[in-house]
Design a protein around this motif. Structure first.
Motif, PDB file in Angstrom:
ATOM      1  N   ALA A   1     -16.363-111.795  13.753  1.00 51.22           N
ATOM      2  CA  ALA A   1     -16.138-113.190  13.369  1.00 51.22           C
ATOM      3  C   ALA A   1     -14.883-113.356  12.543  1.00 51.22           C
ATOM      4  O   ALA A   1     -14.510-112.514  11.752  1.00 51.22           O
ATOM      5  CB  ALA A   1     -17.340-113.689  12.571  1.00 51.22           C
ATOM      6  N   ALA A   2     -14.224-114.496  12.729  1.00 52.68           N
ATOM      7  CA  ALA A   2     -13.022-114.789  11.955  1.00 52.68           C
ATOM      8  C   ALA A   2     -12.974-116.261  11.604  1.00 52.68           C
ATOM      9  O   ALA A   2     -13.346-117.110  12.400  1.00 52.68           O
ATOM     10  CB  ALA A   2     -11.775-114.423  12.766  1.00 52.68           C
TER      11      ALA A   2
ATOM     12  N   ILE B   1     -31.573-107.935  12.523  1.00 61.25           N
ATOM     13  CA  ILE B   1     -30.147-107.621  12.650  1.00 61.25           C
ATOM     14  C   ILE B   1     -29.335-108.619  11.820  1.00 61.25           C
ATOM     15  O   ILE B   1     -28.417-108.246  11.072  1.00 61.25           O
ATOM     16  CB  ILE B   1     -29.683-107.651  14.118  1.00 61.25           C
ATOM     17  CG1 ILE B   1     -30.296-106.485  14.905  1.00 61.25           C
ATOM     18  CG2 ILE B   1     -28.154-107.590  14.204  1.00 61.25           C
ATOM     19  CD1 ILE B   1     -30.028-106.547  16.396  1.00 61.25           C
ATOM     20  N   THR B   2     -29.667-109.900  11.930  1.00 59.07           N
ATOM     21  CA  THR B   2     -28.938-110.931  11.193  1.00 59.07           C
ATOM     22  C   THR B   2     -29.102-110.756   9.691  1.00 59.07           C
ATOM     23  O   THR B   2     -28.127-110.863   8.925  1.00 59.07           O
ATOM     24  CB  THR B   2     -29.414-112.332  11.622  1.00 59.07           C
ATOM     25  OG1 THR B   2     -29.293-112.462  13.038  1.00 59.07           O
ATOM     26  CG2 THR B   2     -28.583-113.417  10.942  1.00 59.07           C
ATOM     27  N   ALA B   3     -30.327-110.482   9.251  1.00 63.90           N
ATOM     28  CA  ALA B   3     -30.564-110.283   7.820  1.00 63.90           C
ATOM     29  C   ALA B   3     -29.756-109.099   7.299  1.00 63.90           C
ATOM     30  O   ALA B   3     -29.138-109.172   6.229  1.00 63.90           O
ATOM     31  CB  ALA B   3     -32.052-110.076   7.558  1.00 63.90           C
TER      32      ALA B   3
ATOM     33  N   ALA C   1     -22.215-113.428   6.297  1.00 62.40           N
ATOM     34  CA  ALA C   1     -22.578-114.243   7.456  1.00 62.40           C
ATOM     35  C   ALA C   1     -21.504-114.246   8.537  1.00 62.40           C
ATOM     36  O   ALA C   1     -21.817-114.343   9.727  1.00 62.40           O
ATOM     37  CB  ALA C   1     -22.865-115.674   6.998  1.00 62.40           C
ATOM     38  N   SER C   2     -20.236-114.152   8.144  1.00 63.39           N
ATOM     39  CA  SER C   2     -19.146-114.131   9.126  1.00 63.39           C
ATOM     40  C   SER C   2     -18.694-112.716   9.453  1.00 63.39           C
ATOM     41  O   SER C   2     -17.723-112.541  10.197  1.00 63.39           O
ATOM     42  CB  SER C   2     -17.953-114.942   8.607  1.00 63.39           C
ATOM     43  OG  SER C   2     -18.291-116.296   8.472  1.00 63.39           O
ATOM     44  N   GLY C   3     -19.394-111.720   8.912  1.00 65.05           N
ATOM     45  CA  GLY C   3     -19.040-110.337   9.189  1.00 65.05           C
ATOM     46  C   GLY C   3     -19.699-109.829  10.457  1.00 65.05           C
ATOM     47  O   GLY C   3     -20.464-110.532  11.122  1.00 65.05           O
TER      48      GLY C   3
ATOM     49  N   ALA D   1     -23.547-109.855   1.014  1.00 62.28           N
ATOM     50  CA  ALA D   1     -22.135-109.515   0.819  1.00 62.28           C
ATOM     51  C   ALA D   1     -21.290-110.750   0.550  1.00 62.28           C
ATOM     52  O   ALA D   1     -20.183-110.641   0.012  1.00 62.28           O
ATOM     53  CB  ALA D   1     -21.604-108.772   2.042  1.00 62.28           C
ATOM     54  N   ASP D   2     -21.786-111.930   0.898  1.00 66.35           N
ATOM     55  CA  ASP D   2     -21.073-113.167   0.585  1.00 66.35           C
ATOM     56  C   ASP D   2     -21.165-113.522  -0.894  1.00 66.35           C
ATOM     57  O   ASP D   2     -20.478-114.428  -1.360  1.00 66.35           O
ATOM     58  CB  ASP D   2     -21.661-114.335   1.387  1.00 66.35           C
ATOM     59  CG  ASP D   2     -21.473-114.174   2.882  1.00 66.35           C
ATOM     60  OD1 ASP D   2     -20.349-113.853   3.301  1.00 66.35           O
ATOM     61  OD2 ASP D   2     -22.441-114.370   3.630  1.00 66.35           O
ATOM     62  N   GLY D   3     -22.095-112.840  -1.606  1.00 69.74           N
ATOM     63  CA  GLY D   3     -22.345-113.187  -2.993  1.00 69.74           C
ATOM     64  C   GLY D   3     -23.377-114.286  -3.153  1.00 69.74           C
ATOM     65  O   GLY D   3     -23.612-114.776  -4.264  1.00 69.74           O
TER      66      GLY D   3
END
Length: 559
Positions: A24-25, A69-71, A79-81, A403-405
């Motif tokens: 994702a970007a 997998i999403t969690a 979320a964008s990783g 990881a997004d905080g």
């Protein structure tokens, strides 16, 4: 005509595929879905290979569906990783997992929610069966044996190829057991566990317990937990471990160092038994509770695993030992995803999914040098892990900082405590020869023919003009000054048709730091020693014969 039809079908399917380079970007074309700013048909077409694979590596995440997998992705990469290996496999589809219920047959009632025994048996044999049944057909009742079904692993062995079977569960547990044993009840793992399988006992003329059958099938590399099963006495007197060593020449390894010391199979097969039961999860538990547990600052902590190897360690060693000119089959299971989901332990499940991604990377590294290797990655069934809005939206919930905080809450609601399987379809993904056969919606029994090698078909592959490079980038949305200076900013990069890929961190027009990335993308860490509070821009530049492509994302640096 056949070739044109196949190519047209493959091109039409691209909208449903997770392609190489789809990390994702937050790029300039923000109106497009994340990571899909470039057209991918030519890249996908170039990876369609209908030839039969020489090697097959099947990687199983027990209980691994898209929800967990999403969690895990949110937690580890944001979320964008994207997971660097699991999410980069070029061919992706959905897989159904239903089985049968016991009955008179031949039309058995459908079991919409299955356990790991019939699901693992399904891809191993190409046929469906009932709960608790290991590579053996359905019957009128659980204690009534069915017909033994041959497995992929057994066929590879019969063809004179090397075979391996590794797991982070007891190696006698349902998923690894289905690869090379046949019994009416999954609980019959050792000679002392045969109460529900009396006709299978060796003293009754049967094939014995699962532990005995696995070594009798002479699996070249057999590793995981389950030492306690192999310490049980056989009907003939010696323990299964002693029987394996004396009758089949197995060499026993019991820790990572002794595993690493084995360099070939010339002196006999390898039996790795690293714990008495299941192996230790990667992270310490965080068990969901009624009313919630954890919070917006909660992070998972690494567990003390002693001298146990990880699933990636075992898979790497197994590939090293099995690698040969004739080919091999390897099944590798990251089992504690499921075990910890049953315990409503979100950290435990996330840790083993992270470890599974590392295992996929091990397989991809081997495939890069051995392109006639088919890699398939999937689960055996769905589970009840769900990402929800708040602690009040489930029977048991747990909240962690991603990881997004930001906080993420997961719920387990199939039981008052613990959690159960679900009947949802699950992800299946692949790379290599015949990998395109996993696209669309398939059943897990379809994997059987693909792993054995379907009759190759003609594929019309156009020769495109020199392709323009493509690039995408994903990083956390915010990071502290301390983190970016000491730990670095983790950046997930995807690229195609590039000879050079560079990651640059800028403040306005000023370059603060830069680092080269692999030409096909990957995850890199960029330390920015002179970072200050404010907004930074991460720029990925992919350069190749067809030109240059860039992708950009903003990152907020906090105190």
């Amino acid at each position: 005509m056949l070739g044109r039809k196949r190519f047209a079908l493959a091109a039409a399917a691209t909208a449903g595929l997770v392609l190489v380079g789809t990390i994702a970007a937050q790029a300039e074309l923000t109106q497009y879905p994340t990571g899909f700013s470039d057209e991918k048909s030519a890249d996908l077409a170039s990876q369609i290979d209908p030839s039969k694979p020489r090697n097959v590596i099947l990687i199983i995440g027990d209980g691994m569906d898209d929800s967990v997998i999403t969690a895990a992705r949110n937690y580890e990469h944001g979320a964008s990783g994207r997971f660097a290996a699991l999410d980069a496999l070029p061919f992706t589809g959905a897989m159904t997992t239903h089985g049968y219920k016991a009955g008179e047959g031949p039309d058995y009632p459908i079991a919409y929610v299955s356990d790991s025994a019939p699901t693992a048996s399904a891809w191993s044999t190409g046929k469906k069966t009932i709960d608790g049944r290991i590579s053996q057909g359905p019957s009128t009742a659980a204690n009534v044996p069915g017909e033994d079904y041959g497995t992929v692993l057994e066929q590879f062995k019969q063809d004179g190829k090397l075979v391996g079977n590794v797991s982070t569960a007891e190696i006698t547990d349902a998923t690894p057991a289905a690869a090379a044993s046949h019994i009416n009840a999954r609980a019959c793992q050792g000679p002392a566990d045969m109460a529900n399988c009396t006709s299978a006992k060796k003293s009754e003329g049967g094939k014995g317990s699962i532990s005995e059958q696995l070594v009798d099938n002479k699996i070249d590399v057999l590793m995981g937990g389950g030492l306690n099963r192999y310490n049980q006495a056989t009907d003939a007197g010696p323990t299964v471990k002693e029987y394996a060593e004396s009758e089949h020449g197995y060499r026993l390894v019991e820790d990572k160092d002794s595993m690493e010391a084995i360099n070939s199979l010339e002196d006999g097969p390898v039996l790795g038994l690293f714990t008495g039961g299941n192996m230790t999860p990667i992270y310490e538990p965080l068990v969901a509770q009624p009313g919630g547990v954890g919070g917006p600052d909660t992070r998972c902590t690494e567990a003390d695993r002693g001298d146990q190897p990880s699933i990636a360690d075992m898979t790497k060693k197994a590939i090293e030992l099995l690698d040969n000119d004739e080919g091999f089959f390897l099944q590798a299971e990251s089992a504690m995803i499921d075990k910890q989901e049953h315990a409503s332990d979100i950290c435990g499940a996330i840790g083993d999914l992270k470890s599974l991604d590392e295992t996929v990377q091990v397989a991809l590294d081997y495939q890069e040098q051995n392109p006639d290797t088919l890699i398939i990655v999937t689960g055996d069934h769905g589970h009840s892990t769900q990402i929800v809005g708040s602690a009040g939206e489930g029977r048991q919930t747990a909240t962690v900082q991603t990881a997004d905080g930001d906080p993420m809450t997961v719920a387990y609601s199939t039981a008052e405590s613990g959690s159960n399987h679900t009947g949802t379809q699950i992800r299946v993904a692949a790379s290599g020869p015949q990998a395109a056969n996993v696209t669309g919606v398939i059943d897990q029994t379809d994997l059987f023919a693909t792993m054995l090698g379907r009759t190759p078909s003609e594929v019309g592959t156009p020769t495109p003009a020199t392709p323009k490079p493509a690039a995408s980038v994903a990083a956390v949305k915010k990071i502290s000054v301390k983190q970016i200076k000491k730990q670095g900013l983790q950046v997930a990069v995807a690229a195609s048709s590039a000879t050079k890929v560079k990651v640059t961190v800028k403040k306005g027009a000023k370059t603060l730091a830069s680092k080269n990335a692999p030409t096909k993308g990957g995850v890199v860490k960029v330390k920015v020693k002179n970072a200050k509070k404010g907004k930074l821009k991460v720029v990925v530049t992919a350069t190749g014969a067809g030109g240059t492509a860039t992708a950009k994302q903003q990152v907020k640096v906090t105190k």
